[in-house]
Every structure is written in structure tokens, then in C-alpha cells.
Design a protein around this motif. Sequence first.
Motif, PDB file in Angstrom:
ATOM      1  N   LEU A  66       0.588  -1.422   0.148  1.00 47.38           N
ATOM      2  CA  LEU A  66       0.431   0.183  -0.356  1.00 47.38           C
ATOM      3  C   LEU A  66       0.952   1.212   0.109  1.00 47.38           C
ATOM      4  CD1 LEU A  66      -2.465  -1.231   2.413  1.00 47.38           C
ATOM      5  CD2 LEU A  66      -2.598  -1.226   0.346  1.00 47.38           C
ATOM      6  N   LEU A  67       2.292   1.028   0.598  1.00 48.90           N
ATOM      7  CA  LEU A  67       3.239   2.335   0.880  1.00 48.90           C
ATOM      8  C   LEU A  67       3.349   2.769  -0.249  1.00 48.90           C
ATOM      9  CD1 LEU A  67       4.196   2.191   4.358  1.00 48.90           C
ATOM     10  CD2 LEU A  67       3.767   3.763   3.560  1.00 48.90           C
ATOM     11  N   SER A  68       4.239   1.504  -0.964  1.00 51.02           N
ATOM     12  CA  SER A  68       4.388   1.897  -2.343  1.00 51.02           C
ATOM     13  C   SER A  68       3.462   2.770  -3.482  1.00 51.02           C
ATOM     14  CB  SER A  68       5.036   0.446  -2.874  1.00 51.02           C
ATOM     15  OG  SER A  68       4.253  -0.350  -3.559  1.00 51.02           O
ATOM     16  N   ALA A  69       2.099   1.370  -3.840  1.00 55.79           N
ATOM     17  CA  ALA A  69       1.094   2.143  -4.508  1.00 55.79           C
ATOM     18  C   ALA A  69       1.080   3.626  -4.397  1.00 55.79           C
ATOM     19  CB  ALA A  69       0.086   1.349  -4.076  1.00 55.79           C
ATOM     20  N   LEU A  70       0.682   4.253  -2.910  1.00 50.95           N
ATOM     21  CA  LEU A  70       0.790   5.659  -2.771  1.00 50.95           C
ATOM     22  C   LEU A  70       2.036   6.617  -3.023  1.00 50.95           C
ATOM     23  CD1 LEU A  70      -0.417   7.901  -0.893  1.00 50.95           C
ATOM     24  CD2 LEU A  70       1.148   7.124   1.665  1.00 50.95           C
ATOM     25  N   LYS A  71       3.179   5.801  -2.723  1.00 46.72           N
ATOM     26  CA  LYS A  71       4.617   6.704  -2.912  1.00 46.72           C
ATOM     27  C   LYS A  71       4.410   6.691  -4.659  1.00 46.72           C
ATOM     28  CE  LYS A  71       8.942   7.002  -2.554  1.00 46.72           C
ATOM     29  NZ  LYS A  71      10.342   6.373  -4.436  1.00 46.72           N
ATOM     30  N   ARG A  72       4.401   5.746  -5.103  1.00 49.49           N
ATOM     31  CA  ARG A  72       3.874   6.309  -6.564  1.00 49.49           C
ATOM     32  C   ARG A  72       2.468   7.053  -7.085  1.00 49.49           C
ATOM     33  NH1 ARG A  72       4.131   0.555  -9.847  1.00 49.49           N
ATOM     34  NH2 ARG A  72       3.304   2.004 -11.793  1.00 49.49           N
ATOM     35  N   LEU A  73       1.412   7.078  -6.335  1.00 48.04           N
ATOM     36  CA  LEU A  73       0.552   8.209  -7.154  1.00 48.04           C
ATOM     37  C   LEU A  73       0.716   9.485  -6.405  1.00 48.04           C
ATOM     38  CD1 LEU A  73      -2.243   5.724  -6.110  1.00 48.04           C
ATOM     39  CD2 LEU A  73      -2.570   6.998  -7.696  1.00 48.04           C
ATOM     40  N   ARG A  74       1.483   9.588  -5.192  1.00 44.85           N
ATOM     41  CA  ARG A  74       1.785  10.854  -5.151  1.00 44.85           C
ATOM     42  C   ARG A  74       2.607  11.163  -6.386  1.00 44.85           C
ATOM     43  NH1 ARG A  74       2.329  10.649   1.272  1.00 44.85           N
ATOM     44  NH2 ARG A  74       0.313  10.407   2.404  1.00 44.85           N
ATOM     45  N   GLU A  75       3.978  10.669  -6.798  1.00 41.74           N
ATOM     46  CA  GLU A  75       5.361  11.602  -7.396  1.00 41.74           C
ATOM     47  C   GLU A  75       4.221  11.905  -8.415  1.00 41.74           C
ATOM     48  OE1 GLU A  75       6.845   7.732  -8.958  1.00 41.74           O
ATOM     49  OE2 GLU A  75       8.158   8.281  -6.961  1.00 41.74           O
ATOM     50  N   ARG A  76       3.016  11.206  -8.953  1.00 38.40           N
ATOM     51  CA  ARG A  76       1.899  12.272 -10.352  1.00 38.40           C
ATOM     52  C   ARG A  76       1.312  12.909  -9.257  1.00 38.40           C
ATOM     53  NH1 ARG A  76      -0.636   6.206 -12.801  1.00 38.40           N
ATOM     54  NH2 ARG A  76       1.119   6.263 -12.538  1.00 38.40           N
ATOM     55  N   GLY A  77       0.881  13.242  -8.681  1.00 37.12           N
ATOM     56  CA  GLY A  77       0.014  14.329  -8.245  1.00 37.12           C
ATOM     57  C   GLY A  77      -1.051  13.578  -7.085  1.00 37.12           C
ATOM     58  N   GLY A  78      -1.472  12.876  -7.283  1.00 39.30           N
ATOM     59  CA  GLY A  78      -2.738  11.666  -6.737  1.00 39.30           C
ATOM     60  C   GLY A  78      -2.386  11.069  -5.308  1.00 39.30           C
ATOM     61  N   GLY A  79      -3.234  10.355  -4.905  1.00 37.80           N
ATOM     62  CA  GLY A  79      -3.045  10.027  -3.623  1.00 37.80           C
ATOM     63  C   GLY A  79      -4.212   8.339  -3.406  1.00 37.80           C
ATOM     64  N   LEU A  80      -3.833   7.950  -2.143  1.00 39.84           N
ATOM     65  CA  LEU A  80      -4.190   6.571  -2.496  1.00 39.84           C
ATOM     66  C   LEU A  80      -5.097   6.503  -0.774  1.00 39.84           C
ATOM     67  CD1 LEU A  80      -4.415   3.234  -3.115  1.00 39.84           C
ATOM     68  CD2 LEU A  80      -2.538   3.414  -1.161  1.00 39.84           C
ATOM     69  N   GLU A  81      -6.373   5.910  -0.792  1.00 39.14           N
ATOM     70  CA  GLU A  81      -6.639   6.026  -0.090  1.00 39.14           C
ATOM     71  C   GLU A  81      -7.057   5.109   0.991  1.00 39.14           C
ATOM     72  OE1 GLU A  81     -10.106   9.313  -0.674  1.00 39.14           O
ATOM     73  OE2 GLU A  81      -8.321  10.024  -1.394  1.00 39.14           O
ATOM     74  N   VAL A  82      -7.821   4.910   2.201  1.00 38.78           N
ATOM     75  CA  VAL A  82      -7.727   3.122   2.455  1.00 38.78           C
ATOM     76  C   VAL A  82      -9.552   3.926   3.150  1.00 38.78           C
ATOM     77  CG1 VAL A  82      -7.794   1.645   4.369  1.00 38.78           C
ATOM     78  CG2 VAL A  82      -6.008   3.091   3.234  1.00 38.78           C
ATOM     79  N   ALA A  83     -10.325   2.812   2.784  1.00 40.97           N
ATOM     80  CA  ALA A  83     -11.812   2.744   3.362  1.00 40.97           C
ATOM     81  C   ALA A  83     -12.297   1.401   4.239  1.00 40.97           C
ATOM     82  CB  ALA A  83     -12.726   3.035   2.516  1.00 40.97           C
ATOM     83  N   ALA A  84     -12.832   1.469   5.083  1.00 36.93           N
ATOM     84  CA  ALA A  84     -14.005   0.716   5.318  1.00 36.93           C
ATOM     85  C   ALA A  84     -13.109  -0.873   6.574  1.00 36.93           C
ATOM     86  CB  ALA A  84     -14.903   0.207   4.831  1.00 36.93           C
ATOM     87  N   PRO A  85     -11.522  -0.145   6.905  1.00 41.20           N
ATOM     88  CA  PRO A  85     -10.719  -1.304   7.273  1.00 41.20           C
ATOM     89  C   PRO A  85     -11.800  -1.119   8.496  1.00 41.20           C
ATOM     90  CG  PRO A  85      -9.806   1.496   7.923  1.00 41.20           C
ATOM     91  CD  PRO A  85     -10.529   0.989   7.115  1.00 41.20           C
ATOM     92  N   ARG A  86     -11.318  -3.084   8.733  1.00 45.01           N
ATOM     93  CA  ARG A  86     -11.988  -4.243   9.848  1.00 45.01           C
ATOM     94  C   ARG A  86     -10.861  -3.741  10.860  1.00 45.01           C
ATOM     95  NH1 ARG A  86     -13.519 -10.052   7.653  1.00 45.01           N
ATOM     96  NH2 ARG A  86     -15.164  -9.343   6.586  1.00 45.01           N
TER      97      ARG A  86
END
Length: 118
Positions: A66-86
Motif C-alpha cells: 500500500l505504501l509503495s502504491a501511495l508513493k507512486r500515486l503521489r509522484e504524479r500528484g494523486g493519492g491513495l485512500e483506505v476505506a472501511a478497514p475492519r
Amino acid sequence: MPAVELKVSTRVTAGNAVMTIVGEIDLYTAPRLQAEFARLLEDGPSRVVIDMSGVEFCDSTGMNVLLSALKRLRERGGGLEVAAPRPAVRKILQVTGLDSVFVVHDQVPAELLTEQSG
């Protein structure tokens, strides 16, 4: 040892993606999730929300994916969000401090649940 099933489905609408994960994210299933992220990021959505309501367990390997995906998304100005974790997954996010790294929603944001036509 029984193989744990990891189901990943993704829906992309208007530059946003909702990735629904069901199962356990661990050393054995993380490569599958990594591959799904790699494929998704080729499509170029800027905002990715992960619906974790079906995730029973996520270890440090899963968090690293998840962190590596977040890093890649942030590099292009995006973001990664987590929803409804148990509760178990939410506790891991809190203990590791990742609840302050990811935007954490109690449920998938409503604007991403409605099908957009056009």
C-alpha cells in the motif's frame, strides 16, 4: 498450508479508482496485490480508494504494498485512500502510525459509489 484466496476487483470512473480487496494480505498474497496496483497505475487514475471491508488480515508486507502504491500515486500528484478497514486492520494502521499517512474513511466515499455517465 491452505492457500488463502485474495480477490481484487477494480472499478475506474472519471480518473478515480475503487479497488475492492477481499481476503488476507500477507507475504503470500502481497505479490498478487502488487501486480494489481502495477496494472491499475498504468491506466493512470489519480485517486485510488481501497475498500478494505473484506480484508480480515493485513501484515507488514501488505502495508508495504500500500505504501509503495501511495508513493507512486503521489509522484504524479494523486493519492491513495483506505476505506472501511475492519477493526484488526484499523488497529494495525494506528499502531504503525499509517493512519496519519493514509486518508482513512469509515466507508467508500459516496461520490465514488455512484456510477457516472458521460
